[in-house]
Scaffold this active site. Structure first.
Site, mmCIF file in Angstrom:
data_model
loop_
_atom_site.group_PDB
_atom_site.id
_atom_site.type_symbol
_atom_site.label_atom_id
_atom_site.label_comp_id
_atom_site.label_asym_id
_atom_site.label_seq_id
_atom_site.Cartn_x
_atom_site.Cartn_y
_atom_site.Cartn_z
ATOM 1 N N LYS A 114 0.818 -1.216 0.000
ATOM 2 C CA LYS A 114 0.000 0.000 0.000
ATOM 3 C C LYS A 114 0.851 1.265 0.000
ATOM 4 O O LYS A 114 0.487 2.257 -0.629
ATOM 5 C CB LYS A 114 -0.940 0.010 1.220
ATOM 6 C CG LYS A 114 -2.207 -0.812 1.006
ATOM 7 C CD LYS A 114 -3.351 0.055 0.484
ATOM 8 C CE LYS A 114 -4.559 -0.749 0.126
ATOM 9 N NZ LYS A 114 -5.703 -0.524 0.973
ATOM 10 N N LYS A 196 -8.060 -4.239 -12.598
ATOM 11 C CA LYS A 196 -8.844 -4.801 -11.501
ATOM 12 C C LYS A 196 -10.033 -3.872 -11.181
ATOM 13 O O LYS A 196 -9.865 -2.654 -11.147
ATOM 14 C CB LYS A 196 -7.923 -4.905 -10.274
ATOM 15 C CG LYS A 196 -8.551 -5.520 -9.059
ATOM 16 C CD LYS A 196 -7.496 -5.541 -7.948
ATOM 17 C CE LYS A 196 -8.123 -5.474 -6.634
ATOM 18 N NZ LYS A 196 -8.442 -6.283 -5.731
ATOM 19 N N LYS A 199 -13.341 0.918 -7.215
ATOM 20 C CA LYS A 199 -14.026 2.204 -7.206
ATOM 21 C C LYS A 199 -13.066 3.322 -7.603
ATOM 22 O O LYS A 199 -13.409 4.212 -8.368
ATOM 23 C CB LYS A 199 -14.571 2.446 -5.802
ATOM 24 C CG LYS A 199 -15.533 3.586 -5.747
ATOM 25 C CD LYS A 199 -16.043 3.813 -4.349
ATOM 26 C CE LYS A 199 -16.873 5.082 -4.328
ATOM 27 N NZ LYS A 199 -17.035 5.617 -2.999
#
Ligand code: TRP
Ligand code: SF4
Length: 329
Positions: A114, A196, A199
């Site tokens: 991340k 992928k 949102k």
């Protein structure tokens, strides 16, 4: 119902998309008849990324709850609750954080990934490093035997098990149960642009999209780039659309498409229309249900309130047991 408890959480990122549905929700729904299920909205976890816009959390949590209920999670069968409304999660997280060595957390692959992946938010917070500690608190408070998660969560579960063993060993009592990861095999589901479905990539088909939007999105999907013209043969395996046919179309139709695509006997437009028809047919019952659910927000809040009340009793008892084992109470 000892030995039968399932727990899982989902971060409220707003409206859920087909990736969320196939990756988690569908699996949860299939479990509610056979297990004692606790499912919660992990809104505190969302603060690791939403700390600059925390006002979005309430709205997003509500949207997730509407998606859950419209998709078939049944509050008569499972306990649905909101993490932040049960302060025991935060308290146990704090207690556990005192005994978790930081290197365990730094080794967590999601932590590193991340940091590299997310560029617009500073992910170097203390809270984000401790994400798996909070997740451990979530799990152990309910003495969950199994945790249905996607494969990406396996390192977190492994870490939870290590933390649990450490706690139980330190205080010489098996207060917490080591849960099993129940890995859902998530079908590969890409977004309309081939990345992928997410949102944040703006490429998702949402459970709450209208029929018109869904058709439009399917029509806009990337296909096999080799099929520049209608007469060019294609390969469904190289096509971004075909994985959705694998989910939504019959095996017979899939076979027909494979052969027709390879022989340039079907245009991508027609192939997309078939997918849109099948997708809509499968989504229609939930779309109807959504109208009912969304029309009664008070009932949605009441379901979460009642679930939270029930869950909190369990959480409170476990926290008390933990503090008693530690002799700090
Ligand atoms: N980390 C999980 C995810 O992003 C969400 C989550 C939080 C969770 N707490 C949990 C999942 C406890 C299972 C159990 O998907
Ligand atoms: Fe994909 Fe269908 Fe076009 Fe073949 S015909 S490339 S499977 S959309």
């Amino acid at each position: 119902m000892a030995g039968n408890r399932i727990l899982s959480g989902m971060q409220p990122s707003g409206q859920l998309h087909l990736g969320n549905y196939h990756g988690a929700l569908k699996n949860w729904i299939s479990m509610q008849d056979s297990f004692d299920c606790f499912f919660f909205i992990a809104d505190l976890h969302s603060l690791t990324t939403l700390y600059e816009d925390p006002q979005l959390l309430k709205k997003y949590s509500f949207e997730v709850a509407v998606d859950w209920l419209s998709s078939g999670l049944d509050p008569e069968k499972c306990t649905l609750f909101v993490q932040s409304e049960i302060p025991e999660h935060a308290e146990l997280h704090l207690i556990l954080s005192m005994m978790v060595p930081v290197p365990w957390l730094e080794r967590n692959p999601t932590y590193k990934e991340k940091q590299d992946e997310v560029k617009n938010i500073d992910m170097s917070s203390y809270g984000f490093l401790g994400y798996p500690v909070l997740q451990t608190a979530d799990i152990v408070l309910y003495k969950a035997n199994a945790v249905p998660v996607g494969i990406d969560q396996v390192p977190h579960l492994e870490l939870s098990r290590e933390i649990i063993r450490r706690f139980n060993k330190l205080y010489k009592k098996k207060v917490f149960i080591e849960p099993e990861a129940k890995i859902s095999d998530v079908p590969k589901l890409n977004g309309i642009d081939g990345r992928k479905m997410s949102k944040s990539y703006n490429n998702a088909i949402f459970l709450s999209d209208s029929e018109k939007d869904i058709t439009k999105k399917v029509k806009g999907m990337l296909t096999d780039p080799a099929r520049g013209r209608r007469i060019d043969p294609g390969d469904p395996e190289a096509c971004n659309l075909f994985p959705m046919h694998k989910i939504y179309s019959t095996v017979k139709m899939q076979g027909e498409i494979i052969s027709a695509c390879k022989n340039a006997e079907i245009g991508c437009g027609d192939c997309k229309q078939k997918l849109a028809d099948n997708l809509l047919e499968s989504m229609l019952p939930n779309m109807e249900k959504r109208k009912e659910v969304a029309a009664k927000p008070k009932e949605v809040y009441e379901i979460l309130r009642a679930g939270t009340e029930k869950a909190r009793k369990v959480a409170r008892a476990t926290l008390l047991e933990a503090k008693t084992a530690m002799k700090i109470i």
